[in-house]
Design an enzyme around this catalytic site. Structure first.
Site, PDB file in Angstrom:
ATOM      1  N   ASP A 201       0.909  -1.143   0.000  1.00 20.75           N
ATOM      2  CA  ASP A 201       0.000   0.000   0.000  1.00 20.75           C
ATOM      3  C   ASP A 201       0.949   1.194   0.000  1.00 20.75           C
ATOM      4  O   ASP A 201       1.603   1.470   1.018  1.00 20.75           O
ATOM      5  CB  ASP A 201      -0.878   0.019   1.256  1.00 20.75           C
ATOM      6  CG  ASP A 201      -1.807   1.221   1.261  1.00 20.75           C
ATOM      7  OD1 ASP A 201      -1.514   2.205   0.548  1.00 20.75           O
ATOM      8  OD2 ASP A 201      -2.812   1.184   1.975  1.00 20.75           O
ATOM      9  N   HIS A 202       1.048   1.878  -1.146  1.00 14.77           N
ATOM     10  CA  HIS A 202       2.136   2.856  -1.253  1.00 14.77           C
ATOM     11  C   HIS A 202       1.993   4.004  -0.255  1.00 14.77           C
ATOM     12  O   HIS A 202       2.944   4.718   0.011  1.00 14.77           O
ATOM     13  CB  HIS A 202       2.279   3.374  -2.693  1.00 14.77           C
ATOM     14  CG  HIS A 202       1.238   4.375  -3.077  1.00 14.77           C
ATOM     15  ND1 HIS A 202       0.030   4.030  -3.611  1.00 14.77           N
ATOM     16  CD2 HIS A 202       1.224   5.717  -2.969  1.00 14.77           C
ATOM     17  CE1 HIS A 202      -0.671   5.127  -3.819  1.00 14.77           C
ATOM     18  NE2 HIS A 202       0.022   6.162  -3.442  1.00 14.77           N
ATOM     19  N   HIS A 264      -5.781   2.692   1.771  1.00  9.86           N
ATOM     20  CA  HIS A 264      -5.127   3.898   2.314  1.00  9.86           C
ATOM     21  C   HIS A 264      -5.826   4.415   3.577  1.00  9.86           C
ATOM     22  O   HIS A 264      -5.180   4.705   4.574  1.00  9.86           O
ATOM     23  CB  HIS A 264      -5.124   5.028   1.281  1.00  9.86           C
ATOM     24  CG  HIS A 264      -4.554   4.637  -0.055  1.00  9.86           C
ATOM     25  ND1 HIS A 264      -3.597   3.676  -0.192  1.00  9.86           N
ATOM     26  CD2 HIS A 264      -4.799   5.103  -1.304  1.00  9.86           C
ATOM     27  CE1 HIS A 264      -3.281   3.555  -1.477  1.00  9.86           C
ATOM     28  NE2 HIS A 264      -3.993   4.409  -2.171  1.00  9.86           N
TER      29      HIS A 264
HETATM   30  N1  LIG Z   1      -0.969   2.734 -12.398  1.00  6.56           N
HETATM   31  C1  LIG Z   1      -1.028   3.137 -11.154  1.00  6.56           C
HETATM   32  O1  LIG Z   1      -0.866   4.321 -10.839  1.00  6.56           O
HETATM   33  C2  LIG Z   1      -1.281   2.148 -10.059  1.00  6.56           C
HETATM   34  C3  LIG Z   1      -1.345   2.621  -8.740  1.00  6.56           C
HETATM   35  C4  LIG Z   1      -1.521   1.701  -7.705  1.00  6.56           C
HETATM   36  C5  LIG Z   1      -1.644   0.360  -8.000  1.00  6.56           C
HETATM   37  N2  LIG Z   1      -1.610  -0.070  -9.289  1.00  6.56           N
HETATM   38  C6  LIG Z   1      -1.745  -1.516  -9.548  1.00  6.56           C
HETATM   39  O2  LIG Z   1      -0.605  -1.949 -10.273  1.00  6.56           O
HETATM   40  C7  LIG Z   1      -0.956  -2.967 -11.176  1.00  6.56           C
HETATM   41  C8  LIG Z   1      -0.550  -2.531 -12.577  1.00  6.56           C
HETATM   42  O3  LIG Z   1      -1.231  -1.358 -12.922  1.00  6.56           O
HETATM   43  P1  LIG Z   1      -0.971  -0.577 -14.290  1.00  6.56           P
HETATM   44  O4  LIG Z   1      -1.688   0.713 -14.173  1.00  6.56           O
HETATM   45  O5  LIG Z   1       0.487  -0.577 -14.618  1.00  6.56           O
HETATM   46  O6  LIG Z   1      -1.737  -1.515 -15.330  1.00  6.56           O
HETATM   47  P2  LIG Z   1      -1.640  -1.499 -16.913  1.00  6.56           P
HETATM   48  O7  LIG Z   1      -1.027  -0.238 -17.415  1.00  6.56           O
HETATM   49  O8  LIG Z   1      -2.963  -1.931 -17.419  1.00  6.56           O
HETATM   50  O9  LIG Z   1      -0.587  -2.671 -17.189  1.00  6.56           O
HETATM   51  C9  LIG Z   1      -0.925  -4.032 -17.130  1.00  6.56           C
HETATM   52  C10 LIG Z   1       0.273  -4.833 -17.586  1.00  6.56           C
HETATM   53  O10 LIG Z   1      -0.026  -6.224 -17.562  1.00  6.56           O
HETATM   54  C11 LIG Z   1       0.435  -6.817 -18.771  1.00  6.56           C
HETATM   55  N3  LIG Z   1      -0.366  -8.011 -19.043  1.00  6.56           N
HETATM   56  C12 LIG Z   1      -1.708  -8.111 -19.153  1.00  6.56           C
HETATM   57  N4  LIG Z   1      -2.055  -9.398 -19.423  1.00  6.56           N
HETATM   58  C13 LIG Z   1      -0.897 -10.105 -19.477  1.00  6.56           C
HETATM   59  C14 LIG Z   1      -0.587 -11.473 -19.705  1.00  6.56           C
HETATM   60  N5  LIG Z   1      -1.532 -12.401 -19.920  1.00  6.56           N
HETATM   61  N6  LIG Z   1       0.701 -11.846 -19.682  1.00  6.56           N
HETATM   62  C15 LIG Z   1       1.686 -10.934 -19.472  1.00  6.56           C
HETATM   63  N7  LIG Z   1       1.455  -9.647 -19.241  1.00  6.56           N
HETATM   64  C16 LIG Z   1       0.181  -9.240 -19.243  1.00  6.56           C
HETATM   65  C17 LIG Z   1       0.236  -5.715 -19.806  1.00  6.56           C
HETATM   66  O11 LIG Z   1       1.103  -5.846 -20.888  1.00  6.56           O
HETATM   67  P3  LIG Z   1       0.798  -6.546 -22.287  1.00  6.56           P
HETATM   68  O12 LIG Z   1      -0.524  -6.064 -22.767  1.00  6.56           O
HETATM   69  O13 LIG Z   1       1.965  -6.108 -23.114  1.00  6.56           O
HETATM   70  O14 LIG Z   1       0.823  -7.998 -22.012  1.00  6.56           O
HETATM   71  C18 LIG Z   1       0.716  -4.511 -18.988  1.00  6.56           C
HETATM   72  O15 LIG Z   1       2.132  -4.471 -18.992  1.00  6.56           O
HETATM   73  C19 LIG Z   1      -2.458  -3.192 -10.987  1.00  6.56           C
HETATM   74  O16 LIG Z   1      -2.638  -4.208 -10.051  1.00  6.56           O
HETATM   75  C20 LIG Z   1      -2.928  -1.876 -10.414  1.00  6.56           C
HETATM   76  O17 LIG Z   1      -4.102  -2.028  -9.650  1.00  6.56           O
HETATM   77  C21 LIG Z   1      -1.415   0.787 -10.312  1.00  6.56           C
END
Ligand SMILES: NC(=O)c1ccc[n+]([C@@H]2O[C@H](COP(=O)([O-])OP(=O)(O)OC[C@H]3O[C@@H](n4cnc5c(N)ncnc54)[C@H](OP(=O)(O)O)[C@@H]3O)[C@@H](O)[C@H]2O)c1
Length: 512
Positions: A201-202, A264
């Site tokens: 939880d950042h 949070h």
């Molecule tokens: N973004 C934020 O600010 C934020 C903040 C807090 C928490 N989070 C958490 O962090 C996590 C990632 O978030 P995000 O925003 O970075 O998501 P995102 O931009 O949608 O990225 C998802 C990633 O998963 C990969 N992926 C999806 N299906 C896949 C598969 N079958 N095999 C391999 N790779 C796969 C996608 O790449 P490909 O399509 O190239 O496979 C992509 O790299 C989530 O759990 C989110 O809740 C994010």
């Protein structure tokens, strides 16, 4: 660096005069082409490299399905970093840091991806000296978490039997309700032991959140008044001025309760309400937080109407700009009832807090971005000053500002200059930035370093994640039976019902 210099630094580190540097190791990021990797993880690792807190024998291996070479991956991350750091990326640091960035295209559902990964990591151990230490960072869609864990387990990568460590990092959200969180814990614990698991939880990586503990437990004057004898009530606010932007599809599934309150807000509540831990270590701290979660009285389904408010923003004005309503946002259903605002009245049933309500709220499209905790003290039992002279006097309030303008202020009564004895409330203000003259590191920087050093103090334990869900489960169930979110115009502090939640108790929300 010259060899003698390295030896000298190692001696200073051993003596505790320089901060520790983690052991060599490799961090595998699942979801490497995604937003979090480019915007948070790589910039945090780069900052650690710049601050010489990364070992030379360190590597990142990114995995996702998009086809890319190592160099394309590096270029993409460099672009993301430039955007974050507004052109202040050091060529020297980037050159040595980027040599440790690698990419493997692969589907994380397929077992062959893990066989390839295993071979690649072995090769890195030989070529970069990563010593068999592995961190598996799950930064992909939460629906993939159980599959990735299972595949890692089946490939034998969760085992630590050949001397290196194996750590698993799980991004939020941790489940979407109590049952799914329990399942996820069960799935993970089949392959990893609790001490190998780092649930993120950042918020816990934020300096100002850690400062709640510093304020409470490194000062003698606050703890004696931190209880029901002196505190009237507590307010916790997590307000964002932004809407859902391009994340409509994600938000439709989540909503403010799951996205902000379960993690949070509940963490901040725990740090505010907990008993002093005997030490600042993982077990002591987490033990006390879990006790708070156990003491929070769940809002029963029948009480949801009185103790929980959900709202959704309509069109309105924020900072002089007209913005659309939630239902007009991209990828949001035209009849969506997803909450973009939550307010709850929570009671902590223990000796310290009996009868002191904790009012918590989280919302999007508020008039400003502000996260704060305010401790509102009882009124003075009696004042010798005349009624008209004390009209501008309010009870003492201690406000801990988590962001922005990170700091602490205490509202106190003071005499208005002049011949009479008019008293009014004024603020004593401390800004952390001006006290220390340096910028706080990003939360991910702190957390990634702790993770590499093997310190889970600022990560969530299994029972904490489940404890927070248990409190909110009846609220979610109550809401699922009555489908309506109250409306509020964008740019306001939430629906009228939220004001009534405190109004019934003769109180009102603070304006951050
Ligand atoms: N973004 C934020 O600010 C934020 C903040 C807090 C928490 N989070 C958490 O962090 C996590 C990632 O978030 P995000 O925003 O970075 O998501 P995102 O931009 O949608 O990225 C998802 C990633 O998963 C990969 N992926 C999806 N299906 C896949 C598969 N079958 N095999 C391999 N790779 C796969 C996608 O790449 P490909 O399509 O190239 O496979 C992509 O790299 C989530 O759990 C989110 O809740 C994010």
């Amino acid at each position: 660096m010259a060899e003698t210099q390295v030896v000298r630094q190692n001696v200073l580190r051993d003596e505790g005069r320089l901060p520790p540097v983690p052991e060599p190791g490799a961090m595998v990021i699942f979801g490497a082409s995604g937003d979090l990797t480019a915007r948070k993880l790589i910039p945090a690792l780069y900052d650690l490299a710049e601050g010489r807190r990364l070992p030379m024998e360190f590597a990142v291996v990114g995995i996702s399905r998009t086809e890319m070479s190592h160099d394309e991956f590096r270029n993409r991350l460099r672009d993301g970093l430039e955007e974050q750091r507004a052109g202040s990326v050091s060529e020297d640091v980037w050159e040595s840091f980027s040599k440790g960035l690698f990419y493997l295209p692969g589907d994380s559902k397929k077992p062959e991806t893990y066989e390839e990964l295993k071979d690649f990591l072995k090769k890195l151990d030989g070529e970069r000296g990563t010593s068999g230490n592995r961190i598996f960072y799950l930064s992909s869609s939460p629906s993939l978490f159980p599959t990735i864990v299972e595949r890692l387990g089946e490939a034998g990568m969760s085992r630590e039997d050949d001397g290196g460590y194996s750590r698993l990092v799980i991004e939020k959200p941790f489940g979407r309700d109590l049952e799914s969180a329990r399942h996820l814990n069960g799935d993970i614990l089949r392959y990893f032991r609790e001490k190998q698991i780092y649930r993120i939880d950042h918020y816990l990586g934020k300096e100002t959140v850690q400062n709640i503990l510093a304020l409470r437990f490194s000062n003698g004057i606050f703890e004696p008044v931190w209880n029901q004898h002196y505190v009237d009530h507590v307010q916790i606010t997590v307000a964002e001025d932004i809407g859902v932007g391009t994340r409509g599809a994600f938000y439709e599934e989540a909503g403010a309760l799951r996205d902000i309150v379960q993690n949070h807000v509940m963490q901040v509540l725990c740090l505010t309400a907990m008993e002093p831990p005997v030490a600042f270590d993982a077990d002591s701290l987490r033990e006390e937080k879990v006790k708070v979660l156990k003491a929070v009285r769940p809002i029963s389904e029948d009480e949801v109407g009185e103790a929980a408010v959900r709202g959704q923003y309509d069109g309105g004005w924020v900072f002089g700009e007209e913005v659309r309503g939630y239902r007009e946002e991209k990828d949001v259903a035209a009849d969506s009832e997803t909450e973009t605002y939550v307010a709850l009245k929570l009671l902590v049933d223990n000796w310290r807090w009996a009868g002191v309500p904790f009012y918590v709220r989280a919302g999007k499209r508020m008039p400003k971005k502000a996260t704060e905790i305010s401790i509102q003290f009882h009124k003075t039992p009696h004042t010798p000053f005349s009624g008209p002279d004390t009209e501008g006097l309010e009870p003492n309030v201690l406000v801990i500002r988590v962001q922005p303008e990170e700091g602490v202020s205490l509202k106190i009564g003071a005499k208005v200059p002049g011949s009479g004895f008019e008293v009014r409330s004024v603020n004593m203000d401390l800004l952390y930035g001006s006290a220390f003259m340096e910028e706080a590191p990003d939360a991910y920087q702190r957390l990634l370093l702790d993770l590499m050093l093997g310190d889970p103090t600022l990560f969530i334990r299994a029972d904490e994640a489940e404890g927070a869900w248990s409190i909110l489960q009846p609220v979610m169930e109550g809401w699922s039976k009555d489908g309506h979110a109250a409306r509020y115009p964008a740019g306001t502090w939430g629906p009228d019902e939220a004001g009534e939640l405190l109004g019934h108790d003769g109180r009102e929300w603070r304006r951050p």
